[in-house]
Write a protein that holds these residues in place. Structure first.
Motif, short mmCIF file in Angstrom:
data_model
loop_
_atom_site.label_atom_id
_atom_site.label_comp_id
_atom_site.label_asym_id
_atom_site.label_seq_id
_atom_site.Cartn_x
_atom_site.Cartn_y
_atom_site.Cartn_z
N ILE A 47 0.83 -1.21 0.00
CA ILE A 47 0.00 0.00 0.00
C ILE A 47 0.86 1.27 0.00
N GLN A 48 1.95 1.25 0.78
CA GLN A 48 2.82 2.44 0.85
C GLN A 48 3.41 2.77 -0.51
N THR A 73 0.73 4.12 -2.85
CA THR A 73 0.36 5.51 -2.50
C THR A 73 1.42 6.49 -3.00
N ASP A 74 2.68 6.13 -2.84
CA ASP A 74 3.77 7.00 -3.33
C ASP A 74 3.66 7.20 -4.85
N TRP A 86 0.96 6.75 -6.73
CA TRP A 86 -0.29 7.48 -7.02
C TRP A 86 -0.05 8.98 -6.92
N GLU A 87 0.71 9.39 -5.90
CA GLU A 87 0.99 10.83 -5.70
C GLU A 87 1.81 11.41 -6.85
N TYR A 128 -4.84 4.27 4.04
CA TYR A 128 -3.94 5.01 3.15
C TYR A 128 -4.35 4.93 1.68
N MET A 129 -5.00 3.82 1.30
CA MET A 129 -5.37 3.69 -0.12
C MET A 129 -6.85 3.99 -0.37
#
Length: 219
Positions: A48-49, A52-53, A55-56, A77-78
């Motif tokens: 997930i981390q 997320t990185d 995605w940003e 987070y997601m």
């Protein structure tokens, strides 16, 4: 071979009804951007981390699929952006996804992971657990998730017959699930098949495949 060439080769041989998820875990954003520029818009990550990185940093018309085993404490987070969560294998996890989806004013699409392999290392529900889950009152109360299908992983083996049997078994469960009339289920996705076995999976009825090394090369 370039990422673009790999993608073009794979897509030119895919039936129209099959969705390709580019498994981009551990790959650099520059690699993902090459796939993006070649027209790929669906990427699958297993952490997930990392998802997320990326995605940003990346264009916002990408659909992000979570394909790894999900820890409940990381769902938040997601929840704002994830398009589809592949490996859902418990009511507890569904309840957490529902809770975080509600906070983000979303309905999050999920696939239930079914255990079809002859291996202890794989996760998933068996048929009885699946039935109990779908018929439970707790499941019926989840308004911010939508079950759109099933996902499964075949045994890691060279025995093509075994792989075929496992995929056919999952397809049979998927077909029986389509008969369910449950409010938060809209069954249309059968996610099975990876770089080594996706052709067999498609022959057995898969309409979503998860390919990493065939696109990005070996890790």
């Amino acid at each position: 071979m370039s990422i673009q060439t790999n993608l073009e080769n794979i897509k030119s041989n895919l039936p129209e009804n099959v969705t390709l998820v580019a498994v981009s875990k551990t790959k650099a954003v520059s690699d993902l951007m090459q796939a993006y520029e070649a027209g790929q818009r669906i990427f699958g990550e297993n952490k997930i981390q990392e998802m997320t990185d990326k995605w940003e940093q990346m264009p916002k018309d990408i659909q992000w699929h979570m394909i790894g085993h999900v820890q409940t404490n990381k769902v938040k987070y997601m929840a704002p952006f994830v398009s589809l969560i592949h490996g859902v294998d418990s009511l507890k996890l569904l309840q957490e996804i529902n809770k975080q989806a509600q906070k983000n004013d979303r309905v999050i699409n999920c696939l239930l992971q079914i255990y079809i392999a002859n291996e202890d290392t794989k996760f998933g529900l068996d048929e009885e657990e699946l039935e109990n889950l779908l018929n439970s009152e707790e499941f019926g109360n989840l308004k911010n998730i939508r079950i759109v299908g099933l996902m499964g992983m075949a045994s890691f083996t060279d025995n093509q017959e075994q792989i075929q049997q496992e995929f056919k078994h999952l397809k049979a469960i998927y077909d029986s699930l389509k008969a369910y009339k449950i409010e938060n289920c809209q069954i249309n996705t059968l996610s099975m098949g990876m770089s080594g076995d996706y052709k067999v999976a498609i022959d057995c009825g898969s309409n979503m495949i998860r390919l990493g090394s065939s696109i990005f090369g070996e890790r």
